[in-house]
Structures are given as C-alpha cells and as structure tokens.
Motif scaffolding. Structure first.
Motif, PDB file in Angstrom:
ATOM      1  N   GLN A  65      64.484   6.330  31.452  1.00 39.35           N
ATOM      2  CA  GLN A  65      64.942   5.968  30.203  1.00 39.35           C
ATOM      3  C   GLN A  65      66.380   6.558  29.986  1.00 39.35           C
ATOM      4  OE1 GLN A  65      61.726   8.085  28.110  1.00 39.35           O
ATOM      5  NE2 GLN A  65      60.622   6.194  27.539  1.00 39.35           N
ATOM      6  N   GLU A  68      68.753   4.072  31.606  1.00 39.04           N
ATOM      7  CA  GLU A  68      68.666   2.738  30.719  1.00 39.04           C
ATOM      8  C   GLU A  68      69.614   2.939  29.610  1.00 39.04           C
ATOM      9  OE1 GLU A  68      65.142   1.519  29.315  1.00 39.04           O
ATOM     10  OE2 GLU A  68      64.221   0.705  31.118  1.00 39.04           O
ATOM     11  N   LEU A  95      71.708   0.801  37.605  1.00 40.83           N
ATOM     12  CA  LEU A  95      70.321   0.572  37.067  1.00 40.83           C
ATOM     13  C   LEU A  95      69.793  -0.378  37.983  1.00 40.83           C
ATOM     14  CD1 LEU A  95      68.012   0.896  35.210  1.00 40.83           C
ATOM     15  CD2 LEU A  95      69.418  -0.536  33.731  1.00 40.83           C
ATOM     16  N   GLU A  96      70.370  -1.601  38.419  1.00 37.50           N
ATOM     17  CA  GLU A  96      69.892  -2.763  39.095  1.00 37.50           C
ATOM     18  C   GLU A  96      69.486  -2.348  40.406  1.00 37.50           C
ATOM     19  OE1 GLU A  96      72.900  -5.575  38.881  1.00 37.50           O
ATOM     20  OE2 GLU A  96      72.635  -6.052  36.763  1.00 37.50           O
ATOM     21  N   ASP A  99      66.311  -0.087  40.349  1.00 34.02           N
ATOM     22  CA  ASP A  99      65.090  -0.712  40.236  1.00 34.02           C
ATOM     23  C   ASP A  99      64.631  -1.576  41.473  1.00 34.02           C
ATOM     24  OD1 ASP A  99      64.752   0.072  37.536  1.00 34.02           O
ATOM     25  OD2 ASP A  99      65.313  -1.787  36.611  1.00 34.02           O
ATOM     26  N   ARG A 135      62.439   6.115  38.448  1.00 34.03           N
ATOM     27  CA  ARG A 135      62.062   4.864  37.714  1.00 34.03           C
ATOM     28  C   ARG A 135      60.642   4.376  37.979  1.00 34.03           C
ATOM     29  NH1 ARG A 135      64.430   2.379  33.529  1.00 34.03           N
ATOM     30  NH2 ARG A 135      64.815   0.257  34.528  1.00 34.03           N
ATOM     31  N   ARG A 231      60.448  -6.404  39.613  1.00 30.03           N
ATOM     32  CA  ARG A 231      61.789  -5.435  39.180  1.00 30.03           C
ATOM     33  C   ARG A 231      61.696  -5.464  37.584  1.00 30.03           C
ATOM     34  NH1 ARG A 231      64.481  -8.295  43.021  1.00 30.03           N
ATOM     35  NH2 ARG A 231      65.798  -9.716  41.767  1.00 30.03           N
ATOM     36  N   GLU A 232      61.387  -6.228  36.797  1.00 28.03           N
ATOM     37  CA  GLU A 232      61.140  -6.399  35.452  1.00 28.03           C
ATOM     38  C   GLU A 232      60.011  -5.571  35.078  1.00 28.03           C
ATOM     39  OE1 GLU A 232      60.955 -10.504  34.374  1.00 28.03           O
ATOM     40  OE2 GLU A 232      62.981 -10.821  34.180  1.00 28.03           O
ATOM     41  N   THR A 235      61.026  -1.972  34.234  1.00 27.92           N
ATOM     42  CA  THR A 235      61.615  -1.622  32.933  1.00 27.92           C
ATOM     43  C   THR A 235      60.310  -1.366  32.068  1.00 27.92           C
ATOM     44  OG1 THR A 235      63.443  -3.171  33.424  1.00 27.92           O
ATOM     45  CG2 THR A 235      62.678  -2.490  31.002  1.00 27.92           C
ATOM     46  N   LYS A 236      59.246  -2.097  32.166  1.00 26.56           N
ATOM     47  CA  LYS A 236      58.036  -2.005  31.409  1.00 26.56           C
ATOM     48  C   LYS A 236      57.274  -0.601  31.693  1.00 26.56           C
ATOM     49  CE  LYS A 236      57.347  -6.997  31.063  1.00 26.56           C
ATOM     50  NZ  LYS A 236      56.593  -8.266  31.382  1.00 26.56           N
ATOM     51  N   GLN A 238      58.759   2.298  32.126  1.00 29.77           N
ATOM     52  CA  GLN A 238      58.980   3.493  31.539  1.00 29.77           C
ATOM     53  C   GLN A 238      58.566   3.965  30.607  1.00 29.77           C
ATOM     54  OE1 GLN A 238      61.572   4.580  33.886  1.00 29.77           O
ATOM     55  NE2 GLN A 238      60.981   2.690  34.908  1.00 29.77           N
TER      56      GLN A 238
END
Length: 606
Positions: A65, A68, A95-96, A99, A135, A231-232, A235-236, A238
């Motif tokens: 977090q 991000e 960040l990319e 992930d 992550r 990869r998306e 994000t979820k 986290q």
C-alpha cells in the motif's frame, strides 16, 4: 496536589493521542516523563525512562500500500538508479515491475506467508524482488551474498525457504554451483519444480542470468510469466495483506554463533521508514548514494523504506562496496545524501584524499551499523565537504532505528551521542538486577514500541530471552540515557573487558586512539592475562604514509588524557580489519589472530 498534577498529565496526553492516532491510543498512552511537572521531578532519583511520542502519527499500511501511495505521488521521480547495471526505474515503473514479480511468484505456486530468499549483492532486482514479495503477501529473507554453501544451507533450512532469487555469479562466487552443491537435485528438477531430500521446502530457484541453467528459472522468465489480469489481481490483493503480518526475515548473530532469524512486519517497516526519513529530511529531490548492502537492516529499512516513503532516489554505485565507484556516483548522479557504516567512511575518506573529486551536490552523510568515533565524524564532514553528518542507532530486532540525530542538533550532540530517541519509542536503562537506573547512569538499554520485531522464527525460547512478557526488548547495549532524550552508547555488554576489577568498554578507548594523527582506525579487544584476568589489545590501522606506532607512542599520547589502566598493553598494526559484508568488524577474528600470531611473542617480551 501531586496526584492531581499526574491525573491532569494523563488526561491531556490521552486527549492528544486520541486526536492524532486513533486506534493506537492504548499503546501510546504512557506517561512521558520528560513532560512531568517540576513537582514530580523534585526527588533525587530520576529514573532513566522516556517515551517520546513525537508529532507525526503512526500509519497502518502494508509495504504494498505504501508503494502504491509513492507511485501515485512521485510517479515520474526516479526510484532507483543502478550505475553498474545501467538500469533506471521511476516509482511508477517500480510498481509495475514489482507486480510482475509478485504475480510471477504466485503463478509458480507460492502462497501467502511463504518465504522467498534474496541471495544477491546490490543489484536492481534486489529492490524489485523485495517489493514484489511484499506485494504478493510473501515474506522476503535477506541472505548475505558472501555466504558459502553450509551457511546458505543453514538459512534455507532454518526458515523453510520456498524459493531463492540470486545472480549466476558475483566476483569469484558462482551462486548456481553453490546451490547445486547443497541441492544436488536442482539440475534434474522437472519443469523447474525442485524435489530435494536435504531441502524439502525449497521448490524454486530463480537466477538473474541470460544463460540457460538446468532446473532454474531466469529472472526475465519470472517477469514474463503473468497475464495482465494476474497483475491486476495483485492490486486487489493489497487490502487483504495485514500490516501486522511478517514481511521480512533478518538473520542476526546469536550467542551460540548460529544466526537467529528475526521476523519483522509491514507495520514495522513502513513506520520506521517514515520516521527515519523525517529525521533525515528526505524528500523527492534527495538522491542517496547507497554503499550499504541491501540485505542488511540498514539497507532494507534505513535506506529502501526511508527513501520510498519520501519519494527519494536510491543510487547503487556498484554491486559491492567500492569507495572509488561511490565517489564517482556521487558526482555523476548528483547525490545529496551518503549512506555507509563507519568502516566504509574510513575507506571513502582515504579514497577522496587520493582522488579529490568535486562532491558539490553532497550535503549529508548518515552513518550507522556500528558506533562512530567523534574524530571520524569530523573527518567525514571536513574531507567530504558536507554540511551535515547524522547518525542512526538501533538493532535488527528493533526493525532498524531507535535513536537518531535530529535536524538542528549541535555538534556536541552529533559527536558525543547516538541521537535522540525515535518517535513513538519508549526506552529505559536498567542495572544487572533489572531495576531502572537514574538518568546519566550506565546500564543496559531496553526499548519498547511499534518497531519491535514479531520474534525469532521458530525459536520461542530465544524470543522470550530477548523480549519479556512486559514487551521490553533487551538490547544488550551498555548505554547512558540523558533526561533530554539523547543517548550515549558505552559498548556491547558482551564486549566489556574486566581488567583487574575495572570494567572497561572498548568504544571509549577506540574513540580516543582514533584522534591520534597517525591512526585512521582502531579496534580494541580483551586478551587473557594471568595477573589482571584480561588486558587491552589495540589493533590499529595507520595512514599509508605513517611510520610505526608503538605502545610507548600511545602512552605518551595518552598522558594526562586517559587513565593508565585504559592504555592498551599491546598495540598491533594491521593493514585490513576482518569485516562482515555489512561493514561490521569481526572482533572474534581479531581474538583468533592474536592467539595464533601474536600472543606468544608479545607476552614473552614482558
């Protein structure tokens, strides 16, 4: 009257904490003795016990977090520059890539809470991997890149590492061949999935290489394993990673010689990074020359986390410490801050005297990892032409920093203390019976607060020895706590030398000898003595052009400045000190050297 004053202090403190820190109010609601009224302090005994709350509240975020947040706020700012690899990443790019690492590791079958070993020198993929592991909800394990087969084998078994990420080679070390020696099944693994009898938990070996190595996955292949949807998902993920859960394991020295494995949390990392960065006044224009190894607490918290939480840029001059490369990186990359251990600064100063490079952008040096002598502080400031010199003091078990210099500190505070108690940390100094001593008296430093490790992995007994039921962490440091919140390190309790009934601490003598014009570095140990029990032996490193320094020279230099019993009985000149990769002097090796090469001839001269 006194009772009403104390009740008022607690009520006011409670209001302040509730207004600034929400759910952490119960923890922070402890009386700050420095805020007590004069009536409370009128007694002769002033217990050396402080809790410094500070101005900036703690945050409840995971490393993922926080990354991000940094990417959103500092997106196009460079996060890391690896000079030797010619690689650069912005915060958005970081960040990319992190992930990609996270999604790749999960696709390989790793699950939240699994341990990933990072056995590599200061390369960009160290930084990417640590953040990617966090992550993914995994736990990174820092492994010293200088470790050989048996040492790596111990680390992997101790904490049940599931995957290892490493380079193929570094200097003369071939990591892949070492891994094969401890995991002979590696070349024969099917689809890269390892089934080892000696390392039953190890499932994957990932190598940063352009070659094809049997049984191993390349780092580039790891980055390319995942789809956009996977990869998306990272994000979820986290919001499901609990900040109080473990994120990193640091190996630290144990009393038996076997390293202990300290487990620290996301919460530890993020908050210690924020408050370290605040004290060092980091921002998005700060560019840090990184000389310390990233696997160490100095590298991963004081350097990586402090930089990330403030949008600062890390500059890696070389994969391993190189004074010349550091100086050139400061010039070429316009570094404003330098990170290093005392021994690194000794070498950096020596190289700068030789090269005389224009270090125009460098403004501040931060030193930590070991005590720094006042003379070395002055040399750092003057030879490198810096405006500020700061110190950090702490231990692996306290995440990293518990005392630190503050902006505006006087030279006396910088030269003669380890800084001020860190925000949101509680400290006290106790005697051998566990009773709190007075301010200004020597004793063992104990600390308590948010930065304390979760414990030693799979070692409840050692954890209980270090952290009591009352949550006080015993540091093992002989310490003096001042009433103004600043502290002075006397030395490690285990390093204390008892000579004829006198308790002597090497640091005091080392600091004095380092002021000798011909001596650039000193380390003192205790050696056996039939008459006094122990005697002092000083190992000294001289400037290249210096003549020999004898004990008689030292005696003359110390006359009227140092008590006779503090003058080393033996003085041994040495060209290089045995050091760990993190820059700490290995005094046990000096003791071995004394026994093997010097004891007989030195004692026979008496």
């Amino acid at each position: 009257m006194l009772k009403r004053q104390l009740q008022s202090i607690y009520r006011n403190l409670n209001k302040r904490v509730l207004a600034t820190n929400g759910h952490h109010s119960v923890f922070l609601l402890r009386c700050l003795s420095a805020q007590a009224p004069a009536a409370v302090k009128s007694h002769n005994f002033h217990p050396a016990h402080l809790h410094f709350i500070g101005r900036t509240p703690l945050v409840y975020r995971s490393i993922g977090q926080e990354l991000e947040r940094a990417a959103a706020e500092y997106g196009n700012t460079e996060s890391i520059v690896s000079c030797h690899e010619k690689k650069r990443y912005t915060y958005r790019g970081l960040l990319e890539e992190a992930d990609r690492v996270a999604a790749g590791l999960l696709k390989l079958g790793l699950k939240q809470g699994d341990h990933v070993g990072i056995w590599t020198p200061n390369n960009a993929h160290w930084y990417l991997t640590m953040l990617g592991v966090a992550r993914a909800g995994l736990v990174s394990v820092g492994i010293n890149p200088a470790f050989q087969g048996p040492e790596v084998d111990y680390c992997l078994k101790k904490v049940k590492v599931k995957a290892v990420i490493m380079p193929e080679t570094f200097k003369t070390q071939n990591f892949y061949e070492i891994m094969k020696s401890i995991c002979p099944e590696l070349p024969d693994s099917v689809d890269g999935s390892i089934n080892s009898a000696s390392l039953p938990h190890l499932k994957r070996v990932i190598v940063d290489t352009g070659s094809t190595l049997k049984g191993a996955l390349s780092y580039d292949e790891l980055l390319g394993l995942s789809s956009l949807a996977e990869r998306e998902f990272i994000t979820k993920l986290q919001r499901h990673i609990v900040p109080d859960s473990g994120c990193n394991i640091q190996f630290t020295s144990g009393t038996t010689g076997q390293p202990k494995a300290a487990v620290v949390s996301h919460y530890n990392f993020v908050n210690n990074g924020i408050h370290i960065g605040n004290r060092n006044e980091l921002n998005s224009t700060s560019r840090i020359c990184v000389q310390v190894p990233l696997f160490h607490a100095y590298g991963v918290v004081i350097t990586i986390m402090a930089a990330m939480t403030h949008g600062s840029t890390l500059v890696l001059p070389a994969a391993g410490f190189s004074p010349a490369d550091s100086l050139r990186a400061i010039v070429d990359e316009k570094c404003t801050v330098i990170h290093g251990t005392p021994t690194m600064y000794v070498d950096l100063i020596k190289k700068q005297r030789e090269l005389q490079l224009p270090l125009k952008t460098a403004k501040m040096a931060v030193t930590g990892g070991a005590p720094c002598s006042p003379q070395l502080f002055l040399d750092i400031k003057n030879v490198l032409g810096l405006e500020h010199v700061r110190t950090v003091f702490g231990m692996t078990e306290s995440t990293a920093v518990i005392f630190q210099s503050r902006p505006g500190d006087s030279m006396e505070q910088i030269l003669n203390t380890v800084g001020h108690l860190q925000d949101h940390v509680e400290a006290k100094v106790i005697d051998a019976e566990g009773k709190t001593v007075s301010f200004g008296e020597r004793g063992e430093l104990c600390v308590r607060g948010y930065a304390t490790m979760l414990g030693y992995y799979d070692d409840e007994a050692k954890t209980k020895e270090t952290i009591g039921r009352d949550k006080w962490l015993r540091t093992g440091d002989q310490f003096i706590l001042q009433e103004d919140g600043y502290g002075r390190i006397v030395g490690r309790l285990k390093e204390m030398i008892i000579r004829g009934g006198e308790n002597l601490f090497p640091k005091e003598i080392e600091d004095f000898l380092n002021t000798h014009p011909q001596i650039c570095e000193t380390h003192v140990i205790g050696v056996p003595c039939e008459r006094f029990g122990e005697e002092l032996c000083a190992f000294v490193r001289l400037d290249d052009s210096s003549a020999k320094v004898s004990r008689e020279d030292i005696k003359a230099f110390a006359k009227g400045k140092l008590a006779h019993f503090k003058i080393p009985r033996y003085v041994i000149q040495i060209k290089n000190f045995p050091k760990t990769t993190s820059g700490k002097i290995q005094k046990f090796k000096l003791a071995e050297l004394y026994e093997k090469e010097y004891r007989t001839k030195l004692v026979s001269k008496i």
